[in-house]
Every structure is written in structure tokens, then in C-alpha cells.
Design an enzyme around this catalytic site. Structure first.
Site, PDB file in Angstrom:
ATOM      1  N   LYS A   1      38.631  41.695  39.587  1.00 16.98           N
ATOM      2  CA  LYS A   1      40.211  42.226  39.445  1.00 16.98           C
ATOM      3  C   LYS A   1      39.654  43.514  38.671  1.00 16.98           C
ATOM      4  CE  LYS A   1      42.734  37.979  39.299  1.00 16.98           C
ATOM      5  NZ  LYS A   1      43.426  36.987  38.336  1.00 16.98           N
TER       6      LYS A   1
ATOM      7  N   ASP B   1      45.961  40.126  33.912  1.00 15.14           N
ATOM      8  CA  ASP B   1      45.178  39.060  33.699  1.00 15.14           C
ATOM      9  C   ASP B   1      43.898  39.240  33.114  1.00 15.14           C
ATOM     10  OD1 ASP B   1      46.875  36.921  34.905  1.00 15.14           O
ATOM     11  OD2 ASP B   1      45.941  37.068  37.027  1.00 15.14           O
TER      12      ASP B   1
ATOM     13  N   PHE C   1      17.370  17.205  39.673  1.00 20.00           N
ATOM     14  CA  PHE C   1      18.170  18.312  40.129  1.00 20.00           C
ATOM     15  C   PHE C   1      17.397  19.298  40.812  1.00 20.00           C
ATOM     16  CE2 PHE C   1      21.460  21.235  37.830  1.00 20.00           C
ATOM     17  CZ  PHE C   1      21.967  21.687  39.075  1.00 20.00           C
TER      18      PHE C   1
ATOM     19  N   LYS D   1      24.149  23.838  33.661  1.00 19.72           N
ATOM     20  CA  LYS D   1      25.046  23.562  32.584  1.00 19.72           C
ATOM     21  C   LYS D   1      24.848  23.135  31.183  1.00 19.72           C
ATOM     22  CE  LYS D   1      28.835  22.080  34.736  1.00 19.72           C
ATOM     23  NZ  LYS D   1      29.783  21.072  35.671  1.00 19.72           N
TER      24      LYS D   1
ATOM     25  N   HIS E   1      25.164  29.052  38.408  1.00 18.23           N
ATOM     26  CA  HIS E   1      26.149  28.081  38.750  1.00 18.23           C
ATOM     27  C   HIS E   1      26.771  28.689  39.962  1.00 18.23           C
ATOM     28  CE1 HIS E   1      29.841  25.753  38.819  1.00 18.23           C
ATOM     29  NE2 HIS E   1      29.103  24.861  38.087  1.00 18.23           N
TER      30      HIS E   1
ATOM     31  N   GLU F   1      42.045  42.069  48.589  1.00 18.29           N
ATOM     32  CA  GLU F   1      42.577  43.668  49.014  1.00 18.29           C
ATOM     33  C   GLU F   1      41.892  44.614  48.014  1.00 18.29           C
ATOM     34  OE1 GLU F   1      46.986  43.228  48.484  1.00 18.29           O
ATOM     35  OE2 GLU F   1      46.728  43.638  46.391  1.00 18.29           O
TER      36      GLU F   1
ATOM     37  N   ASP G   1      26.395  22.961  45.987  1.00 17.18           N
ATOM     38  CA  ASP G   1      28.137  22.933  45.894  1.00 17.18           C
ATOM     39  C   ASP G   1      28.735  24.223  46.093  1.00 17.18           C
ATOM     40  OD1 ASP G   1      30.609  21.900  45.005  1.00 17.18           O
ATOM     41  OD2 ASP G   1      30.353  21.748  43.096  1.00 17.18           O
ATOM     42  N   ALA G   2      29.886  24.161  46.791  1.00 18.40           N
ATOM     43  CA  ALA G   2      30.418  25.687  47.237  1.00 18.40           C
ATOM     44  C   ALA G   2      30.848  26.066  45.751  1.00 18.40           C
ATOM     45  CB  ALA G   2      31.624  25.375  48.224  1.00 18.40           C
TER      46      ALA G   2
ATOM     47  N   LYS H   1      45.015  44.852  36.526  1.00 20.28           N
ATOM     48  CA  LYS H   1      45.399  43.667  36.734  1.00 20.28           C
ATOM     49  C   LYS H   1      45.502  43.075  35.225  1.00 20.28           C
ATOM     50  CE  LYS H   1      44.514  43.838  40.947  1.00 20.28           C
ATOM     51  NZ  LYS H   1      44.155  44.947  41.819  1.00 20.28           N
TER      52      LYS H   1
ATOM     53  N   GLU I   1      37.995  38.216  46.137  1.00 19.11           N
ATOM     54  CA  GLU I   1      37.516  36.730  45.964  1.00 19.11           C
ATOM     55  C   GLU I   1      36.109  36.365  46.698  1.00 19.11           C
ATOM     56  OE1 GLU I   1      39.258  35.320  43.708  1.00 19.11           O
ATOM     57  OE2 GLU I   1      41.117  36.657  43.882  1.00 19.11           O
TER      58      GLU I   1
ATOM     59  N   ASP J   1      29.896  28.667  41.110  1.00 20.07           N
ATOM     60  CA  ASP J   1      31.183  29.507  40.594  1.00 20.07           C
ATOM     61  C   ASP J   1      30.682  30.950  39.973  1.00 20.07           C
ATOM     62  OD1 ASP J   1      32.693  27.645  41.871  1.00 20.07           O
ATOM     63  OD2 ASP J   1      32.873  26.346  39.768  1.00 20.07           O
ATOM     64  N   LYS J   2      29.735  30.841  39.228  1.00 24.44           N
ATOM     65  CA  LYS J   2      29.309  32.165  38.292  1.00 24.44           C
ATOM     66  C   LYS J   2      28.717  33.050  39.418  1.00 24.44           C
ATOM     67  CE  LYS J   2      31.404  32.057  35.075  1.00 24.44           C
ATOM     68  NZ  LYS J   2      32.168  33.109  34.918  1.00 24.44           N
TER      69      LYS J   2
ATOM     70  N   ARG K   1      36.835  30.041  39.009  1.00 26.90           N
ATOM     71  CA  ARG K   1      37.148  28.677  38.666  1.00 26.90           C
ATOM     72  C   ARG K   1      36.462  28.184  37.232  1.00 26.90           C
ATOM     73  NH1 ARG K   1      36.003  24.771  43.705  1.00 26.90           N
ATOM     74  NH2 ARG K   1      33.694  25.256  43.589  1.00 26.90           N
ATOM     75  N   LYS K   2      35.724  29.050  36.472  1.00 22.31           N
ATOM     76  CA  LYS K   2      35.517  28.776  35.390  1.00 22.31           C
ATOM     77  C   LYS K   2      36.127  29.536  33.999  1.00 22.31           C
ATOM     78  CE  LYS K   2      32.550  25.642  36.323  1.00 22.31           C
ATOM     79  NZ  LYS K   2      33.478  25.275  37.693  1.00 22.31           N
TER      80      LYS K   2
END
Length: 405
Positions: free
Chosen positions: A280, A286, A245, A177, A16, A57, A253-254, A284, A44, A18-19, A259-260
Site C-alpha cells: 500500500k 492502514d 524441514f 519461524k 516465509h 489497483e 505453503d502458499a 492508505k 496483493e 507470506d513474507k 497475513r502476518k
């Protein structure tokens, strides 16, 4: 808590878009940590048609010198890691090919203002890399102590990817998916009411005998992943419901890092603080605090102290000690939630060195290149092996029970 209900979670494959971005970002984290365990990374990634762009960074010996310049060969090594990650996933398509894609590196040295707040200095301990709230969760729905809907969604896509890589399903392409809907009775999953699988495929596998072959393969794989009896005459399958597909991944798709986050965590079965993990380094919170709260919640359930456990923790940027710790066992605990909070705090101090950013990352051994493996099929519910997934161990169970005695 409701006892009888229907619930759904989704997953996405390693292909995917995003992955793909998450895996590239975490491969960069691993590269920096492999050279300097104290490296700082916030990477990123943007993926799109025949292009990968990095921004963020960084700081780390062997990659950035003391004057903030790239070391000789560092940028070439980054590009090599990016291309190898895309190659491992399996993208050799006209619209996204590991060898031919255009690559841009816009990573830059870490802000000195952020560094002074996070780094230890004098009597000041290492502070949190940002403010925020993080959640950990565990439940007894599966042997992995994960929500069943998400666990099975992940495992379906892992099976498809394994068969694609091995050649057992040569008609599959990397992007996919899944979505699993389960019916719960008395709080226990008993039946799959719906399964959705959308998978990128080779040319022609959306019609005729080839379409039938793909759909039969997916149904068989799902039936082998779900527990016996979960697929019934009432189960509805939606396999490639849009039809064709063939164009997928970053060409279709970008993709962007982070995002997941619901796929990465608990599939909607638990709260989420909003911060992504991939890209990260472990200073961090998060990332590291989400890992330690999963670790603690999983041990609470593994110890038989609750059937479900949610833990929230909060931090302020530059401050080492957490602002709060909150435990909710959703009415399933054998001790009060307040007693569990006290027990967790004591055990974390004894076994990890506390819940400061330094205590978490040293106690769990997070300053290692262990993150590329986390970036697809969930950060939780995985098998701890060697240095990988230390937050999935259940070695605090006895200590938690003793602290409540």
C-alpha cells in the site's frame, strides 16, 4: 496491569511464504514511488510452487499513462523487480526459483470512484484511502521501545538470515519461524522459559551429526541474541520440533500479502486495527496512520511520560481529519491520558502539519521508495537511517514534554 506473568510472541523470516509476498508487494510500491511520489498502489501478491501472481489497483506516472494503459517497458520492469526480490531472499530451489518461476501480472488502473474520494480537489483536502482504526504502541522493555518477546523473535531470525547469506551457516534455507516466551517479574522480562525455532535446512540436516550441528548452531545464536542470564536451566528449546524441514517457502505453503500483521507490529502485546501494511502506498491510512501512531507512542515513552503507551486513531474514507484520537498509558503515565491526547494533537499539528493523510505522509516523508526494507522482521523497532523508518525517530520527545508543562 499484571506484574508477574509469562508472554509469547512469534516472528517469521524473510523466506516465509507470506513474507515473500509482502516483500514483493512492497518492492512494487517502491518501484511506483521511485517514478512518481504521488503514485497510488494497492498490490496483493500470491506465491506458490513456482508461481507469483500480482493483483490490485495502481496509478502512477512512468508506469500507467493518462488513458490507463501500461507505459512501454513497465510490465517488464515489474517482472524484473519480482524476480530480483525472490533472488535476494535466496530462493533457487526446484519448487521455487527466481529465474524459472511463472509470473502473472493482474494489476489494473485505480478505480475512479476511489480516486475522487481520496484525491484533493478544489477546497477539498486529500481524504483517507479507507475507513478504519489504527494503533500505535511503545513500551520500555527494550532499547528499541518494543515488546521484548517480539524484539528477540525478530532478532533471532535476522541472525539466522545474516549467517545464511554470509555463508556462516550454509546448511540453512530461507524459510524459518521463531517464537520466544519470557517470564516477567514486576513487569520486567527476566527469563526465557521457552524458545521455538523452525528453520528450513539443506538435505540431511534432520538426522545424526548434521541435525546436532544445526541445533547447536541455533542454541548458540539464541544465547547470543537474548540478554545475559535469560537462558537458564529452565529454558526449553524446541528446534525443528516436527523433524525434517527441507520443503519450505512458497513450495511448502502458499503465501499471501498481509497475513502476518501481528508479526509486523507488536507481537500481540498491543491491539491491531486489522489492516495490513505491505503493498500500500502512504495515502492508505492502514499504513501511514499506523506509522504515525507508533511515532507518537514511541516519543511519549522516550520522553519518560509513560512506560507503556497505546494510541488509537480512526478515519472515514474520503475524509481528511481523523474521527478520534485515544491514548492509554496503562496506568504508567506521568500525566493524565487526556492531557497527553491534547499534547499529542498540538505537537502533531506543529511538527507534522496535523494528523490528516497529507500531514502524515509529508510530515514523515513517506512519499519515497522506502518500503521494501519494512517487509521483513517488523515495521517497528528498526533503526532510522536516512529516509528509512522515520517513524522510529524520537525527535518529538522534548516538544511533548513542553506541551505538558
Amino acid at each position: 496491569m499484571r506484574n508477574d506473568y509469562v508472554f509469547t510472541s512469534e516472528s517469521v523470516s524473510e523466506g516465509h511464504p507470506d513474507k515473500v509476498s509482502d516483500q514483493i508487494s512492497d518492492a512494487i510500491v517502491d518501484l511506483f514511488l521511485s517514478k512518481d511520489p504521488e503514485a497510488r498502489v494497492a498490490c496483493e501478491t500470491l506465491t506458490t510452487t513456482q508461481r507469483v501472481v500480482l493483483a490490485g489497483e495502481v496509478r502512477g506516472k512512468g508506469m500507467i499513462d493518462k488513458d490507463g494503459h501500461w507505459e512501454d517497458g513497465a510490465q517488464e520492469e515489474i517482472q524484473h523487480i519480482v524476480r530480483e526480490t525472490v533472488k535476494r531472499i535466496g530462493y533457487e530451489q526446484a519448487g521455487f526459483h527466481w529465474q524459472d518461476l511463472l509470473f502473472e501480472n493482474h494489476l489494473h488502473p485505480q478505480s475512479a470512484d476511489i480516486a475522487q474520494g481520496v484525491d484533493s480537489a478544489g477546497n477539498k483536502d486529500e481524504g483517507a484511502g479507507d475507513q478504519g482504526i489504527m494503533f500505535g504502541f511503545a513500551c520500555d522493555e527494550t532499547p528499541d521501545l518494543m515488546p521484548a518477546t517480539l524484539d528477540y523473535s525478530h532478532k533471532i531470525l535476522e541472525r539466522l538470515a545474516a549467517d545464511r547469506h554470509s555463508g556462516a551457516a550454509p546448511f540453512l534455507e530461507p524459510d524459518a519461524k521463531s517464537q520466544v516466551t519470557l517470564r516477567f517479574k514486576d513487569g520486567v522480562p527476566v527469563e526465557a522459559t521457552a524458545v521455538v525455532v523452525s528453520t528450513q535446512h539443506k538435505a540431511g540436516y534432520h538426522e545424526g551429526a548434521q541435525d546436532a550441528e544445526l541445533k547447536a548452531y541455533v542454541k548458540k545464536a539464541v544465547g547470543e541474541i537474548l540478554p545475559a542470564g535469560f537462558v537458564t536451566e529452565n529454558t526449553k528449546f524446541h528446534i525443528n520440533p516436527t523433524g525434517k524441514f527441507e520443503i519450505g517457502g512458497p513450495d511448502g505453503d502458499a503465501g499471501l500479502t498481509g497475513r502476518k500483521i501481528i508479526v509486523d507490529t507488536y507481537g500481540g502485546a498491543a491491539p491491531h486495527g486489522g489492516g495490513a501494511f505491505s503493498g500500500k502506498d502512504p495515502t492508505k491510512v492502514d499504513r501511514s496512520a499506523a506509522y504515525v501512531t507508533r511515532y507518537l507512542a514511541k516519543n511519549v515513552v522516550a520522553a519518560g511520560l509513560a512506560k507503556r503507551c497505546t494510541i488509537q486513531i480512526a478515519y472515514a474514507i474520503g475524509v481528511s481529519e481523523p474521527l478520534s484520537l485515544y491514548v492509554d498509558t496503562h496506568g504508567t503515565g506521568t500525566a493524565s491520558d487526556a492531557a497527553l491526547e491534547a499534547a499529542i494533537t498540538k505537537v502533531a499539528a506543529d511538527k507534522l502539519g496535523g494528523l490528516t493523510p497529507r500531514g502524515i505522509r509529508t510530515g514523515l516523508g513517506l512519499n519515497k521508495p522506502i518500503y521494501a526494507k519494512t517487509a521483513a522482521y517488523g515495521h517497528f523497532g528498526r533503526k532510522p537511517e536516512g529516509d528509512l523508518f522515520p517513524w522510529e525517530r524520537t525527535d518529538l520527545a522534548e516538544a511533548l514534554k513542553a506541551a505538558l508543562a
